[in-house]
Design a protein around this motif. Sequence first.
Motif, PDB file in Angstrom:
ATOM      1  N   GLN A  52      18.093  -4.084  -4.778  1.00 15.62           N
ATOM      2  CA  GLN A  52      17.355  -3.918  -3.621  1.00 15.62           C
ATOM      3  C   GLN A  52      15.931  -3.754  -3.715  1.00 15.62           C
ATOM      4  O   GLN A  52      15.208  -2.773  -4.384  1.00 15.62           O
ATOM      5  CB  GLN A  52      17.715  -2.511  -2.470  1.00 15.62           C
ATOM      6  N   VAL A  53      15.038  -4.709  -3.326  1.00 16.69           N
ATOM      7  CA  VAL A  53      13.693  -4.855  -3.421  1.00 16.69           C
ATOM      8  C   VAL A  53      12.993  -3.946  -2.490  1.00 16.69           C
ATOM      9  O   VAL A  53      13.105  -3.838  -1.159  1.00 16.69           O
ATOM     10  CB  VAL A  53      12.911  -6.036  -3.428  1.00 16.69           C
ATOM     11  N   GLN A  54      12.197  -3.096  -3.067  1.00 14.25           N
ATOM     12  CA  GLN A  54      11.351  -1.991  -2.204  1.00 14.25           C
ATOM     13  C   GLN A  54       9.920  -2.119  -2.479  1.00 14.25           C
ATOM     14  O   GLN A  54       9.487  -2.045  -3.660  1.00 14.25           O
ATOM     15  CB  GLN A  54      11.636  -0.726  -2.286  1.00 14.25           C
ATOM     16  N   LEU A  55       9.002  -2.095  -1.612  1.00 14.30           N
ATOM     17  CA  LEU A  55       7.507  -2.336  -1.706  1.00 14.30           C
ATOM     18  C   LEU A  55       7.216  -0.990  -0.881  1.00 14.30           C
ATOM     19  O   LEU A  55       7.433  -0.958   0.607  1.00 14.30           O
ATOM     20  CB  LEU A  55       6.696  -3.360  -1.167  1.00 14.30           C
ATOM     21  N   VAL A  56       6.591  -0.132  -1.466  1.00 13.58           N
ATOM     22  CA  VAL A  56       6.171   1.160  -0.603  1.00 13.58           C
ATOM     23  C   VAL A  56       4.537   1.265  -0.720  1.00 13.58           C
ATOM     24  O   VAL A  56       4.046   1.648  -1.886  1.00 13.58           O
ATOM     25  CB  VAL A  56       6.749   2.366  -1.136  1.00 13.58           C
ATOM     26  N   GLU A  57       3.733   1.175   0.233  1.00 11.49           N
ATOM     27  CA  GLU A  57       2.212   1.555   0.340  1.00 11.49           C
ATOM     28  C   GLU A  57       1.880   2.760   0.629  1.00 11.49           C
ATOM     29  O   GLU A  57       2.787   3.560   1.203  1.00 11.49           O
ATOM     30  CB  GLU A  57       1.674   0.499   1.502  1.00 11.49           C
ATOM     31  N   SER A  58       0.706   2.995  -0.002  1.00 12.15           N
ATOM     32  CA  SER A  58       0.421   4.574   0.189  1.00 12.15           C
ATOM     33  C   SER A  58      -1.206   4.308   0.099  1.00 12.15           C
ATOM     34  O   SER A  58      -1.829   3.468  -0.501  1.00 12.15           O
ATOM     35  CB  SER A  58       0.694   5.555  -0.896  1.00 12.15           C
ATOM     36  N   GLY A  59      -1.828   5.598   0.517  1.00 14.76           N
ATOM     37  CA  GLY A  59      -3.275   5.559   0.351  1.00 14.76           C
ATOM     38  C   GLY A  59      -4.124   5.320   1.512  1.00 14.76           C
ATOM     39  O   GLY A  59      -5.297   5.484   1.689  1.00 14.76           O
ATOM     40  N   GLY A  60      -3.567   4.900   2.673  1.00 10.96           N
ATOM     41  CA  GLY A  60      -4.154   4.967   3.846  1.00 10.96           C
ATOM     42  C   GLY A  60      -4.782   6.058   4.328  1.00 10.96           C
ATOM     43  O   GLY A  60      -4.221   7.261   4.039  1.00 10.96           O
ATOM     44  N   GLY A  61      -5.364   6.016   5.369  1.00 10.46           N
ATOM     45  CA  GLY A  61      -6.024   7.075   5.983  1.00 10.46           C
ATOM     46  C   GLY A  61      -7.134   6.864   6.849  1.00 10.46           C
ATOM     47  O   GLY A  61      -7.499   5.611   7.126  1.00 10.46           O
ATOM     48  N   LEU A  62      -7.779   7.935   7.318  1.00 10.82           N
ATOM     49  CA  LEU A  62      -9.126   8.042   8.267  1.00 10.82           C
ATOM     50  C   LEU A  62     -10.192   7.875   7.540  1.00 10.82           C
ATOM     51  O   LEU A  62     -10.740   8.935   6.490  1.00 10.82           O
ATOM     52  CB  LEU A  62      -9.117   8.834   9.089  1.00 10.82           C
ATOM     53  N   VAL A  63     -11.352   7.078   7.228  1.00 12.60           N
ATOM     54  CA  VAL A  63     -12.329   7.088   6.714  1.00 12.60           C
ATOM     55  C   VAL A  63     -13.570   6.629   7.706  1.00 12.60           C
ATOM     56  O   VAL A  63     -13.424   5.798   8.427  1.00 12.60           O
ATOM     57  CB  VAL A  63     -12.482   6.122   5.345  1.00 12.60           C
ATOM     58  N   GLN A  64     -14.784   7.083   7.274  1.00 10.06           N
ATOM     59  CA  GLN A  64     -16.021   6.671   8.005  1.00 10.06           C
ATOM     60  C   GLN A  64     -16.404   5.476   7.562  1.00 10.06           C
ATOM     61  O   GLN A  64     -16.199   4.891   6.289  1.00 10.06           O
ATOM     62  CB  GLN A  64     -17.122   7.843   7.766  1.00 10.06           C
ATOM     63  N   ALA A  65     -17.235   4.783   8.454  1.00  6.84           N
ATOM     64  CA  ALA A  65     -17.794   3.308   8.116  1.00  6.84           C
ATOM     65  C   ALA A  65     -18.709   3.624   7.039  1.00  6.84           C
ATOM     66  O   ALA A  65     -19.372   4.524   6.670  1.00  6.84           O
ATOM     67  CB  ALA A  65     -18.616   3.082   9.265  1.00  6.84           C
ATOM     68  N   GLY A  66     -18.454   2.472   5.985  1.00  3.90           N
ATOM     69  CA  GLY A  66     -19.202   2.561   4.860  1.00  3.90           C
ATOM     70  C   GLY A  66     -18.547   3.428   3.851  1.00  3.90           C
ATOM     71  O   GLY A  66     -18.731   3.423   2.453  1.00  3.90           O
ATOM     72  N   GLY A  67     -17.486   4.091   3.979  1.00  2.00           N
ATOM     73  CA  GLY A  67     -16.561   4.878   2.899  1.00  2.00           C
ATOM     74  C   GLY A  67     -15.777   3.872   2.311  1.00  2.00           C
ATOM     75  O   GLY A  67     -15.679   2.490   2.349  1.00  2.00           O
ATOM     76  N   SER A  68     -14.823   4.579   1.313  1.00  2.00           N
ATOM     77  CA  SER A  68     -13.877   3.565   0.431  1.00  2.00           C
ATOM     78  C   SER A  68     -12.355   4.366   0.675  1.00  2.00           C
ATOM     79  O   SER A  68     -12.241   5.616   0.816  1.00  2.00           O
ATOM     80  CB  SER A  68     -14.364   3.940  -1.001  1.00  2.00           C
ATOM     81  N   LEU A  69     -11.615   3.447   0.407  1.00  2.43           N
ATOM     82  CA  LEU A  69     -10.242   3.965   0.195  1.00  2.43           C
ATOM     83  C   LEU A  69      -9.461   3.108  -1.055  1.00  2.43           C
ATOM     84  O   LEU A  69      -9.545   1.916  -1.226  1.00  2.43           O
ATOM     85  CB  LEU A  69      -9.427   3.717   1.390  1.00  2.43           C
ATOM     86  N   ARG A  70      -8.508   3.627  -1.466  1.00  2.61           N
ATOM     87  CA  ARG A  70      -7.606   2.931  -2.657  1.00  2.61           C
ATOM     88  C   ARG A  70      -6.124   2.816  -2.284  1.00  2.61           C
ATOM     89  O   ARG A  70      -5.470   4.006  -2.202  1.00  2.61           O
ATOM     90  CB  ARG A  70      -7.909   3.612  -3.999  1.00  2.61           C
TER      91      ARG A  70
END
Length: 122
Positions: free
Chosen positions: A1-19
């Motif tokens: 069973q193939v699974q892809l699980v994303e993480s790291g999203g969220g709320l950030v201000q304009a100009g900010g960064s996320l991984r």
Amino acid sequence: QVQLVESGGGLVQAGGSLRLSCAASGLTFSFYAMGWFRQAPGKQRELVAFITSGGTTTYADSVKGRFTISRDNAKNTVYLQMNSLKPEETAVYYCAADRRISTVVGGQPAYWGRGTQVTVSS
């Protein structure tokens, strides 16, 4: 069973960064091309970036110079570093995998994650 699980999203201000991270299981990760897509409310899903099994990367024009896709085959994980985020990049971000890069580029990869929400406030 193939699974892809994303993480790291969220709320950030304009100009900010996320991984974002996408952990894969149930497949021989190093054989697969990986892509990041996003879908904003009321809009079609679009390809943001992809990376081949050999590590070659390609980006949508809108994110060039700001986003970086990378992979760690030892960890079965693909990443999307997002810098200088803009409010219009608020979307659900999806990870995708396929043996064929053409299928990823064509928006029809064999496997999809469930997505992670990224919200960029102005």
